[in-house]
Write a protein that holds these residues in place. Structure first.
Motif, PDB file in Angstrom:
ATOM      1  N   LEU B  22       0.760  -0.935   0.122  1.00 29.37           N
ATOM      2  CA  LEU B  22       0.431   0.226   0.382  1.00 29.37           C
ATOM      3  C   LEU B  22       1.127   1.536   0.149  1.00 29.37           C
ATOM      4  CD1 LEU B  22      -3.191  -0.895   2.612  1.00 29.37           C
ATOM      5  CD2 LEU B  22      -3.204  -0.571   0.238  1.00 29.37           C
ATOM      6  N   ALA B  23       2.193   1.631   0.337  1.00 32.65           N
ATOM      7  CA  ALA B  23       3.154   1.885   0.224  1.00 32.65           C
ATOM      8  C   ALA B  23       3.239   2.740  -1.036  1.00 32.65           C
ATOM      9  CB  ALA B  23       4.064   2.121   0.868  1.00 32.65           C
ATOM     10  N   GLN B  24       3.495   4.091  -0.567  1.00 34.46           N
ATOM     11  CA  GLN B  24       3.668   4.570  -1.776  1.00 34.46           C
ATOM     12  C   GLN B  24       4.550   4.627  -2.404  1.00 34.46           C
ATOM     13  OE1 GLN B  24       1.188   8.566  -1.810  1.00 34.46           O
ATOM     14  NE2 GLN B  24       3.212   9.508  -2.161  1.00 34.46           N
ATOM     15  N   ASP B  25       4.826   5.236  -3.879  1.00 40.73           N
ATOM     16  CA  ASP B  25       6.034   5.287  -4.915  1.00 40.73           C
ATOM     17  C   ASP B  25       6.204   6.892  -5.339  1.00 40.73           C
ATOM     18  OD1 ASP B  25       8.127   4.866  -5.950  1.00 40.73           O
ATOM     19  OD2 ASP B  25       8.247   3.195  -7.706  1.00 40.73           O
ATOM     20  N   ASN B  26       7.043   7.599  -4.694  1.00 41.13           N
ATOM     21  CA  ASN B  26       7.451   8.832  -5.019  1.00 41.13           C
ATOM     22  C   ASN B  26       8.348   8.972  -5.886  1.00 41.13           C
ATOM     23  OD1 ASN B  26       5.126   8.875  -2.969  1.00 41.13           O
ATOM     24  ND2 ASN B  26       6.600   9.566  -2.112  1.00 41.13           N
ATOM     25  N   VAL B  55       2.783  20.930   9.637  1.00 32.65           N
ATOM     26  CA  VAL B  55       3.400  20.665  11.078  1.00 32.65           C
ATOM     27  C   VAL B  55       1.864  22.056  11.767  1.00 32.65           C
ATOM     28  CG1 VAL B  55       4.973  21.954  13.148  1.00 32.65           C
ATOM     29  CG2 VAL B  55       5.826  20.427  10.727  1.00 32.65           C
ATOM     30  N   ASN B  56       1.867  21.752  13.048  1.00 28.84           N
ATOM     31  CA  ASN B  56       0.278  22.876  14.108  1.00 28.84           C
ATOM     32  C   ASN B  56       0.963  22.628  14.968  1.00 28.84           C
ATOM     33  OD1 ASN B  56      -1.482  21.195  14.623  1.00 28.84           O
ATOM     34  ND2 ASN B  56      -1.485  20.496  12.655  1.00 28.84           N
ATOM     35  N   THR B  57      -0.477  23.302  16.221  1.00 22.63           N
ATOM     36  CA  THR B  57       0.155  23.138  16.998  1.00 22.63           C
ATOM     37  C   THR B  57      -0.531  22.463  17.948  1.00 22.63           C
ATOM     38  OG1 THR B  57      -1.356  24.797  17.326  1.00 22.63           O
ATOM     39  CG2 THR B  57       0.774  26.049  17.347  1.00 22.63           C
ATOM     40  N   GLY B  58      -1.457  21.600  16.964  1.00 17.24           N
ATOM     41  CA  GLY B  58      -2.061  20.786  18.399  1.00 17.24           C
ATOM     42  C   GLY B  58      -3.898  20.936  17.741  1.00 17.24           C
ATOM     43  N   GLN B  59      -4.039  21.971  17.433  1.00 17.58           N
ATOM     44  CA  GLN B  59      -5.605  22.451  17.919  1.00 17.58           C
ATOM     45  C   GLN B  59      -6.372  21.539  16.601  1.00 17.58           C
ATOM     46  OE1 GLN B  59      -4.743  26.575  16.955  1.00 17.58           O
ATOM     47  NE2 GLN B  59      -6.561  26.527  17.599  1.00 17.58           N
ATOM     48  N   THR B  60      -5.261  20.953  15.177  1.00 19.38           N
ATOM     49  CA  THR B  60      -5.778  19.932  14.424  1.00 19.38           C
ATOM     50  C   THR B  60      -5.524  18.529  14.261  1.00 19.38           C
ATOM     51  OG1 THR B  60      -4.878  21.464  12.478  1.00 19.38           O
ATOM     52  CG2 THR B  60      -7.033  22.074  13.349  1.00 19.38           C
ATOM     53  N   PHE B  61      -6.595  17.928  13.393  1.00 20.50           N
ATOM     54  CA  PHE B  61      -5.102  16.302  13.897  1.00 20.50           C
ATOM     55  C   PHE B  61      -3.989  16.723  12.631  1.00 20.50           C
ATOM     56  CE2 PHE B  61      -4.649  12.313  10.698  1.00 20.50           C
ATOM     57  CZ  PHE B  61      -4.715  11.558  12.311  1.00 20.50           C
ATOM     58  N   ASP B  62      -2.749  15.764  13.879  1.00 15.93           N
ATOM     59  CA  ASP B  62      -1.345  16.319  12.436  1.00 15.93           C
ATOM     60  C   ASP B  62      -1.845  15.220  11.378  1.00 15.93           C
ATOM     61  OD1 ASP B  62       1.019  15.971  11.503  1.00 15.93           O
ATOM     62  OD2 ASP B  62       2.127  15.083  13.810  1.00 15.93           O
ATOM     63  N   LEU B  63      -1.853  15.626  10.421  1.00 15.45           N
ATOM     64  CA  LEU B  63      -2.255  14.463   9.039  1.00 15.45           C
ATOM     65  C   LEU B  63      -1.138  13.730   8.960  1.00 15.45           C
ATOM     66  CD1 LEU B  63      -3.826  17.721   6.736  1.00 15.45           C
ATOM     67  CD2 LEU B  63      -4.591  15.473   8.208  1.00 15.45           C
ATOM     68  N   ARG B  64       0.174  13.915   8.920  1.00 18.76           N
ATOM     69  CA  ARG B  64       1.200  12.798   8.963  1.00 18.76           C
ATOM     70  C   ARG B  64       1.460  11.983   9.893  1.00 18.76           C
ATOM     71  NH1 ARG B  64       6.012  16.802  11.577  1.00 18.76           N
ATOM     72  NH2 ARG B  64       4.127  16.906  12.814  1.00 18.76           N
ATOM     73  N   VAL B 100      -3.083  15.573  -2.596  1.00 21.61           N
ATOM     74  CA  VAL B 100      -3.180  16.079  -1.521  1.00 21.61           C
ATOM     75  C   VAL B 100      -3.105  15.360  -0.880  1.00 21.61           C
ATOM     76  CG1 VAL B 100      -4.802  16.769   0.740  1.00 21.61           C
ATOM     77  CG2 VAL B 100      -4.976  18.394  -1.838  1.00 21.61           C
ATOM     78  N   TRP B 101      -4.137  14.215  -0.979  1.00 23.02           N
ATOM     79  CA  TRP B 101      -3.627  12.472  -0.699  1.00 23.02           C
ATOM     80  C   TRP B 101      -2.035  11.801  -0.585  1.00 23.02           C
ATOM     81  CZ3 TRP B 101      -4.565   9.373   3.183  1.00 23.02           C
ATOM     82  CH2 TRP B 101      -4.018   7.619   3.916  1.00 23.02           C
ATOM     83  N   SER B 102      -1.685  11.668  -1.512  1.00 22.60           N
ATOM     84  CA  SER B 102      -0.394  11.969  -1.922  1.00 22.60           C
ATOM     85  C   SER B 102       0.839  12.720  -1.651  1.00 22.60           C
ATOM     86  CB  SER B 102      -0.501  12.550  -3.780  1.00 22.60           C
ATOM     87  OG  SER B 102      -0.680  10.879  -4.371  1.00 22.60           O
ATOM     88  N   TYR B 103       0.223  14.139  -0.960  1.00 23.24           N
ATOM     89  CA  TYR B 103       1.314  15.253  -0.780  1.00 23.24           C
ATOM     90  C   TYR B 103       1.483  14.798   0.758  1.00 23.24           C
ATOM     91  CZ  TYR B 103       2.904  19.582   1.722  1.00 23.24           C
ATOM     92  OH  TYR B 103       3.018  20.039   2.297  1.00 23.24           O
ATOM     93  N   ILE B 104       0.418  14.311   1.402  1.00 22.55           N
ATOM     94  CA  ILE B 104       0.426  13.936   2.638  1.00 22.55           C
ATOM     95  C   ILE B 104       1.443  12.664   2.986  1.00 22.55           C
ATOM     96  CG2 ILE B 104      -1.002  13.338   4.622  1.00 22.55           C
ATOM     97  CD1 ILE B 104      -3.228  15.110   3.751  1.00 22.55           C
ATOM     98  N   ARG B 105       0.918  11.867   1.956  1.00 17.09           N
ATOM     99  CA  ARG B 105       1.504  10.240   2.436  1.00 17.09           C
ATOM    100  C   ARG B 105       2.925  10.169   1.773  1.00 17.09           C
ATOM    101  NH1 ARG B 105       1.728   7.270   5.189  1.00 17.09           N
ATOM    102  NH2 ARG B 105       2.310   5.848   3.667  1.00 17.09           N
ATOM    103  N   SER B 106       3.661  11.314   1.500  1.00 16.10           N
ATOM    104  CA  SER B 106       5.160  12.179   1.510  1.00 16.10           C
ATOM    105  C   SER B 106       5.366  12.446   2.566  1.00 16.10           C
ATOM    106  CB  SER B 106       4.850  12.945   0.146  1.00 16.10           C
ATOM    107  OG  SER B 106       4.706  14.442   0.103  1.00 16.10           O
ATOM    108  N   LYS B 107       4.905  12.628   3.176  1.00 13.22           N
ATOM    109  CA  LYS B 107       5.394  13.888   4.331  1.00 13.22           C
ATOM    110  C   LYS B 107       4.682  12.577   5.711  1.00 13.22           C
ATOM    111  CE  LYS B 107       6.273  17.900   2.806  1.00 13.22           C
ATOM    112  NZ  LYS B 107       7.565  18.078   3.408  1.00 13.22           N
ATOM    113  N   ALA B 108       4.379  12.058   5.530  1.00 15.92           N
ATOM    114  CA  ALA B 108       3.570  10.853   6.761  1.00 15.92           C
ATOM    115  C   ALA B 108       5.015  10.105   7.754  1.00 15.92           C
ATOM    116  CB  ALA B 108       3.177   9.242   6.542  1.00 15.92           C
ATOM    117  N   TYR B 109       4.204   9.975   9.083  1.00 10.80           N
ATOM    118  CA  TYR B 109       5.347   9.361   9.626  1.00 10.80           C
ATOM    119  C   TYR B 109       5.861   8.031   9.086  1.00 10.80           C
ATOM    120  CZ  TYR B 109       4.330  13.461  12.830  1.00 10.80           C
ATOM    121  OH  TYR B 109       4.390  14.686  13.581  1.00 10.80           O
ATOM    122  N   GLN B 110       5.157   7.512   8.536  1.00 13.82           N
ATOM    123  CA  GLN B 110       4.873   5.908   8.696  1.00 13.82           C
ATOM    124  C   GLN B 110       4.562   5.840   6.537  1.00 13.82           C
ATOM    125  OE1 GLN B 110       2.884   3.264  10.801  1.00 13.82           O
ATOM    126  NE2 GLN B 110       2.458   1.753   9.633  1.00 13.82           N
TER     127      GLN B 110
END
Lengths: 561, 111
Positions: B22-26, B55-64, B100-110
């Motif tokens: 499932l991992a993204q090949d970038n 990166v945010n202060t925790g007010q919203t979900f950390d998309l990474r 947007v999903w691709s962008y988020i996944r490119s910066k994901a922790y996992q």
């Protein structure tokens, strides 16, 4: 709109309070009163200076919380507290509350509903910066471009007014700022230059909510200034007005800062883009623009000039002169003649490389190759970043020291403007239209609180902070500067040296506006805690990851033995 | 770049782990272009609350924190809204949400 059941029980107890009207005359005198805080900015001049001295450098270490009140909100607490006859009134994006100033007990609380889609066009914090008080009414703006007047004793709605077309969230308009009421006219601005709107300032009748006038910040086709826009780019030109202005009764002028052009990407709007990034002097009764001063023509960097112009009389070349001062987001500190807008001084008060200075004759910035490169689409390194050297957070001015106390940002950016987008009203025109990365000199010093000479821009002292403070400052006659820190510390600094004399950890980050007031011979300090707003939400500052959230209102006083 | 696909081999049959598949090949130019397009959509519509570079202060979900298996949940939240977030289905196209999903996944922790 919902009201708490508790409100009803308090109506009788407070009915005497509502009969004490806040007349236009009261508001004009507000800067000198110490028991009440009736006007945004602690008086029409916006100086945020208090003559109170009970809390001073010697005893400030004994400052302790008297009470705290929960606003039950996870968004930013940016509101300016008003105080009248022992009652504090504060706002969040979806609530207005009245709290007993001495006990912290809630008197009434009103929840405001707005369509969730509204938040699509709120670029820079789901917040409200405060209300205005007038003849027994608390008057505030709502996210979805409405004004509402509430009975100050009960919270009951007296009138509500919707800003006329084309002001809707679908067209890129939102209201986050506090109104300013002058001689019975409620003056309010709009947010939304990141959503291709055409900015405006407008006036309403404070007694009825009737719409009185509208002053567009971007000229219509054929109007003077429209020639400063490429093609039809003025139709979506931005020029928001989201921070509250000030008023001088002698000149009968309101000073209001005007925001950035849209889109951020400058490549399809060649020209000066009047009247973006300007300071306006407005006649409050009619909305006539008496003079303007544009700080940053054809701005590529989101350098709004919305920072509240602060009014003072200072010595210029040995003579007293009434001036307005603006610590502009661009990094230049402007001093203008309050009567005609003539430039008196403009000096950098932070790190700036897009201009070498400001031409004293023309008033225009002396732009560098960095600015030119940005217009041409080259990748450049720019100081300051889009956050500016200041942003919306308010400075204070002490007539005693002659200094401005400014929370500044010390962050730069790489910047490149690619092919510009085609815009339509309501469509995003901000951050997505350019490419940026953050640049720091020291990642753990991203801001300073500075004491700045208005005429030279030079600092007397600079106190570093790991992340910039987005709290406003407030200064007292005992030479104490109060401010808040993003990580929650509420602090008092020595106005003469910048030394932190006192610090108290509140539950969340502070982006609020401290005030001070007195009652029964005792001085109090009040501020909101609650992380949020533009920098916290958007800047991606790794020093601020995963902070505790939640808005609360705090009041402090000296500990009684 | 994700080449950490692990194989469990036995009796002559090799199975790639499900999460790795499932991992993204970038690595391809097309994938990079999609990530860049997603960054622009994100910066226009999402950065306001979710922060520069996610990166945010925790007010919203950390998309990474989103993992490869969270795609359906992500689509549902974006399209229909969640908590303070308004619905975006009338504003963003399926293609833009995918970018947007691709962008988020490119910066994901996992990854």
């Amino acid at each position: 709109m919902k009201r708490s059941a508790f409100a009803g029980a308090m109506i009788l107890a407070l009915s005497g309070v509502s009969s004490l009207a806040q007349t236009s005359q009261d508001l004009k005198a507000a800067g000198g009163t110490t028991g009440d805080v009736l006007v945004y900015g602690m008086g029409y001049s916006g100086q945020r200076f208090s003559p109170l001295t009970q809390i001073n450098k010697e005893n400030v270490s004994r400052l302790v919380p008297v009470w705290a009140y929960s606003l039950a909100d996870l968004q930013g607490g940016e509101g300016f507290p008003l105080v009248k006859d022992g009652v504090i009134y504060v706002t969040t994006h979806n609530a207005t509350v009245a709290v007993d100033a001495l006990s912290g007990k809630q008197i009434w609380r009103v929840i405001h509903e707005y369509p969730p889609e509204t938040l699509r066009v709120v670029c820079c914090g789901i917040v409200n910066r405060g209300a205005a008080i007038y003849e027994g009414m608390i008057i505030r703006a709502l996210m979805d471009d409405r004004l509402v007047a509430l009975d100050s004793a009960t919270g009951k709605e007296i009138w509500t007014a919707k800003s006329p077309d084309p002001v809707t969230h679908a067209n890129g308009y939102a209201m986050t700022g506090a109104p300013l009421i002058v001689d019975g006219v409620v003056i309010i601005g709009v947010a939304g230059a990141e959503y291709s709107h055409r900015g405006l300032v407008e006036g309403y009748d404070a007694k009825t909510g009737k719409h009185l006038w509208r002053l567009y910040t971007i000229p219509a086709e054929g109007e003077p200034g429209s020639e400063t826009w490429e093609g039809d780019s003025h139709q979506t030109g931005g020029g928001s007005s989201w921070v509250t202005g000030t008023y001088d009764a002698e000149l009968d002028l309101v000073y209001w800062g005007i925001g950035n052009p849209a889109p951020w990407n400058p490549r399809a709007r060649k020209g000066d883009n009047l009247f973006t990034n300007s300071i306006f002097a407005i006649r409050p009764k009619t909305g006539e623009r008496v003079w303007y001063y544009q700080a940053t023509p054809q701005d590529p960097f989101d350098y709004d000039a919305v920072q509240t112009p602060v009014i003072a009389t200072i010595n210029v070349d040995g003579n007293p002169r009434k001036i307005v001062m603006q610590a502009n987001r661009s990094g230049f500190l402007y001093v203008l003649d309050a009567k005609d807008g003539r430039l008196i001084a403009a000096n950098a008060y932070g790190k700036v490389n897009w201009a070498d200075g400001v031409d004293r004759e023309t008033g225009r910035p002396l732009t560098t190759d960095v600015f030119k490169g940005a217009l041409e689409g080259r990748t450049v390194t720019v100081w300051p970043s889009v956050s500016g050297v200041t942003n919306w957070q308010h400075m204070s001015f002490s007539p005693q020291t002659g200094m401005l106390y400014i929370n500044t940002i010390h962050v730069g950016m790489t910047y490149q403007a690619p092919e510009p987008p085609k815009l339509a009203p309501g469509k995003p025109s901000g951050a997505g239209t350019v490419k940026r990365t953050t640049v720091t000199e020291d990642p753990n010093v991203r801001g300073f609180l500075k004491a700045v000479d208005p005429l030279t821009g030079k600092s007397k002292w600079e106190t570093p902070y790991r992340s910039p403070n987005f709290s406003s400052t407030m200064v007292t006659a005992s030479n104490l500067v109060f401010t808040g820190v993003m990580t929650g510390e509420f602090q008092a600094l020595d106005a003469d040296t910048g030394k932190i004399l006192w610090s108290f950890q509140t539950p969340s980050g502070i982006v609020g506006q401290p005030i001070t007031w007195e009652r029964n011979g005792k001085q109090y300090v009040t501020v909101m805690s609650g992380i949020g707003g533009v920098y916290a939400q958007r800047a991606g500052d790794p020093n601020l990851e995963n902070l505790p959230t939640g808005v609360s209102l705090w009041t402090f006083a000296l500990f009684d033995k | 770049m994700h080449h950490l696909i692990t194989f469990a081999c036995g009796a002559g049959i090799c199975l790639a782990s499900a999460s790795a598949l499932l991992a993204q090949d970038n690595s391809s130019p097309e994938a990079q272009a999609k990530i860049e397009a997603g960054e622009s959509v994100y910066n226009n519509n999402c950065e306001n609350c979710h922060g520069d570079q996610l990166v945010n202060t925790g007010q919203t979900f950390d998309l990474r924190r989103l993992t490869a298996g969270d795609r359906a949940r992500f689509d549902n939240s974006v399209r229909n809204g969640k908590n303070q977030m308004p619905p975006w289905k009338d504003v963003l196209s399926n293609e833009e949400i995918d970018q947007v999903w691709s962008y988020i996944r490119s910066k994901a922790y996992q990854k």
